[in-house]
Design an enzyme around this catalytic site. Structure first.
Site, PDB file in Angstrom:
ATOM      1  N   SER A 299       0.838  -1.196   0.000  1.00  0.00           N
ATOM      2  CA  SER A 299       0.000   0.000   0.000  1.00  0.00           C
ATOM      3  C   SER A 299       0.877   1.252   0.000  1.00  0.00           C
ATOM      4  O   SER A 299       1.730   1.424  -0.872  1.00  0.00           O
ATOM      5  CB  SER A 299      -0.952  -0.034   1.198  1.00  0.00           C
ATOM      6  OG  SER A 299      -1.919   0.980   1.090  1.00  0.00           O
ATOM      7  N   LEU A 300       0.684   2.149   0.972  1.00  0.00           N
ATOM      8  CA  LEU A 300       1.503   3.359   1.038  1.00  0.00           C
ATOM      9  C   LEU A 300       2.966   3.010   1.275  1.00  0.00           C
ATOM     10  O   LEU A 300       3.870   3.663   0.741  1.00  0.00           O
ATOM     11  CB  LEU A 300       0.988   4.280   2.142  1.00  0.00           C
ATOM     12  CG  LEU A 300       1.753   5.584   2.360  1.00  0.00           C
ATOM     13  CD1 LEU A 300       1.742   6.436   1.112  1.00  0.00           C
ATOM     14  CD2 LEU A 300       1.172   6.356   3.539  1.00  0.00           C
TER      15      LEU A 300
END
Length: 594
Positions: A299-300
């Protein structure tokens, strides 16, 4: 054995001597050939990794915090969905196959050189132009992404949480001497890195995990996360899109037009996650100065891992990462000569591999619709292009999945995607991709200001109860249901005491939306028309001139379920003289005429 008699002929002896002299002279004139190149040592095709350290670096609440936890060699390590999960599993064997790969990176990757390049790019808003001599193409050992067990091991190294047995090791401050022992909640703010090393300490994997962003504002950290993400992952600071997006600058000048000079000024605020990851990276390289570094993330954390990979020239394997080509360009990351600045998705030999599936809207760049969870949380994730190569599992076609945020978690990706397929997907570059293709960007001298003018007609008596709003300038932002410009009511006047008066105004809509301008509007008094809210909750602040929109959406209800519920719902009985002015899957709007 009978020996051959010696030659006694003078002519034959002379001929033999001449031939010998010619051979020697010819050999002396020939160039000396270089020795054949020594074949490079074959990279170890199989490596076993184990968790060695856990680094934690603060971002917003504790920006100076940097701690390290050393994991003993025989410590019991458990994997969980999150730090407070009751369900824990022992970490399986982390086996990775390696293969030779070519990667293009800077020749001088020292901290001082990289900091100077990034500082120039941060101030100018674009990458610095570097000469061809500043770059090199190296052949290194990289992960074999065609091997299923290798992909599984990287996914586990990018997992959310690793839990040690109680009383196993202690957190130590890394430099600075900052003492946060008494502060509660420091573990929930910042970037966490799990450091894995093979048995020979020749290869180190940094698995990055950012703190999971909350969907709704509840703390200062959550608000800062939105400001940071909307600066780098949206087209123009969260403007010109959905109503719920958090706006972090005022750089939009008209519909799908953004002042890039204004945007660069806003981007000068450092990306906290990226600079925290750099600090973490330098501490790892200090511990393992001669090791080859690989990156992993989800994800991030996957996007930040890709940033480090592009900066320092290391292989990266990410999972369900936010498309990061546009924010990488805005960070001013260096690009080799011959590449178009701002199109990092077209760069070759980056060593980046981005795994994901088609049912994840974040990975596919689709988590920006009006009904998406990202929009409800205020995040404007408009980037769609990845750098390097994309490795896509087509779960929508193969498994019949529907697009939804619930399939984004790394635990579901491991169990329901990677382990379900017999082999990893083919990794291919996705160069035919353009971020924000409907937007236009222009540069200015930075002195422009936005003004709003209003006209004030003369007045000789009081205004009446009913007012009619008219515009005195051309609509700058047309929409589906009329002009989306923000309206500011001017001074209401009349020349006598008539029943109806006219109010003229001019406006500039800074943030157009689907159902009107998103800016604050001053409503006139409307005594002739009243909006009836029939047994509905109190409406939100979404108002559009004379119509009040009544949201009736369960934020966590799937769209198909919402449609079925609305189709079964009977409209409430209404009094006479009631007109339905708009009805959709999201709103019921009624107007009661006096």
């Amino acid at each position: 054995m009978r020996r051959r008699p010696l030659c006694t002929s003078a002519s034959r002896v002379t001929a033999s001597l001449l031939l010998s002299f010619l051979a020697v002279s010819s050999a002396a004139e020939l160039p000396i050939l270089p020795a054949p190149p020594i074949s490079p040592q074959p990279h170890s095709s199989e490596k076993d990794f184990s968790l060695r350290h856990i680094f934690h670096h603060g971002t917003y609440k504790y920006p100076e915090l940097h701690r390290r936890l050393d994991v003993p060699e025989n410590a019991a390590v458990w994997a969980a969905e999150h730090l407070h999960s009751e369900h824990r599993e022992p970490v399986p064997r982390l086996r990775v196959k390696a293969e030779p790969m070519s990667i293009q990176r800077l020749a001088d990757r020292s901290k001082e050189a990289i900091d100077g390049i990034l500082e120039w790019g941060r101030m100018k808003g674009r990458a610095v132009q570097l000469a061809e001599d500043d770059w090199t193409i190296d052949e290194i050992a990289g992960p074999n992404v065609t091997d299923r067990e290798t992909v599984l091991s990287f996914a586990r190294m990018a997992s959310n949480a690793y839990i040690l047995e109680p009383n196993t090791g202690e957190w130590e401050d890394v430099g600075g001497g900052f003492n946060y022992t008494e502060d509660f909640g420091w573990e929930s703010d910042g970037l966490r890195g799990h450091i894995f090393a093979d048995t020979e300490n020749s290869t180190v994997v940094i698995g990055l995990k950012g703190t999971s962003p909350a969907m709704f504002d509840g703390s200062e950290t959550t608000t800062k996360d939105k400001e940071n993400d909307n600066l780098f992952f949206s087209c123009c600071c969260g403007q010109g899109g959905q109503f719920l997006w958090r706006q972090v600058c005022d750089c939009q000048t008209s519909a799908y037009t953004c002042n890039s000079t204004c945007l660069v000024t806003a981007l000068r605020e450092k990306n906290r996650y990226y600079y925290a990851a750099q600090d973490l990276y330098h501490n790892v390289t200090a511990l393992y100065p001669h090791a080859e570094i690989w990156m992993a993330g989800h994800s991030l954390g996957g996007a930040v891992s890709s940033f480090l990979s592009l900066t320092f020239g290391h292989p990266a394997v990410t999972f369900e990462a936010v498309p990061e080509a546009m924010p990488a360009s805005r960070l001013g990351l260096p690009v080799p000569p011959g590449h178009e600045i701002g199109s990092l998705q077209k760069r070759k030999m980056t060593g980046g591999y981005h795994f994901g599936h088609t049912a994840d809207p974040i990975y596919m760049g689709q988590c920006n619709q009006a009904t998406s969870v990202c929009t409800f949380g205020g995040y404007a994730l408009q980037s769609v292009c990845h750098t390097g190569k994309k490795c896509v599992y087509d779960t929508v076609k193969d498994l019949g999945w529907r697009v939804g945020i619930g399939t984004h978690k790394i635990v579901e990706v491991i169990k329901d995607v990677i382990e379900k397929y017999d082999a990893p997907p083919i990794c291919e570059p996705y160069i035919n991709c353009t971020d924000c293709y409907t937007w236009k960007y222009f540069e200015s001298n930075g002195t422009e200001t936005t003004t709003t003018s209003t006209s004030k007609p003369t007045s000789t008596s009081k205004s009446s109860k009913s007012n009619t709003r008219t515009r005195t300038e051309t609509c700058k932002t047309p929409g589906w249901w009329g002009c989306l410009d923000e309206t500011t009511t001017g001074t209401q006047t009349s020349t006598s005491t008539p029943k109806h008066t006219s109010t003229s105004s001019t406006s500039t809509c800074k943030t157009p939306g689907w159902f009107g301008c998103k800016g604050r509007q001053r409503r006139a008094n409307h005594n002739n028309n009243k909006v009836l809210a029939h047994n509905y909750p109190r409406p939100s602040t979404h108002r559009n001139n004379n119509i009040l929109f009544l949201p009736n959406i369960n934020f966590f209800m799937s769209v198909p379920r919402l449609v079925r519920r609305l189709s079964r719902r009977r409209r409430p009985s209404l009094p006479n003289k009631t007109e339905v002015v708009n009805s959709s899957a999201n709103h019921f709007v009624y107007v009661l005429h006096a």
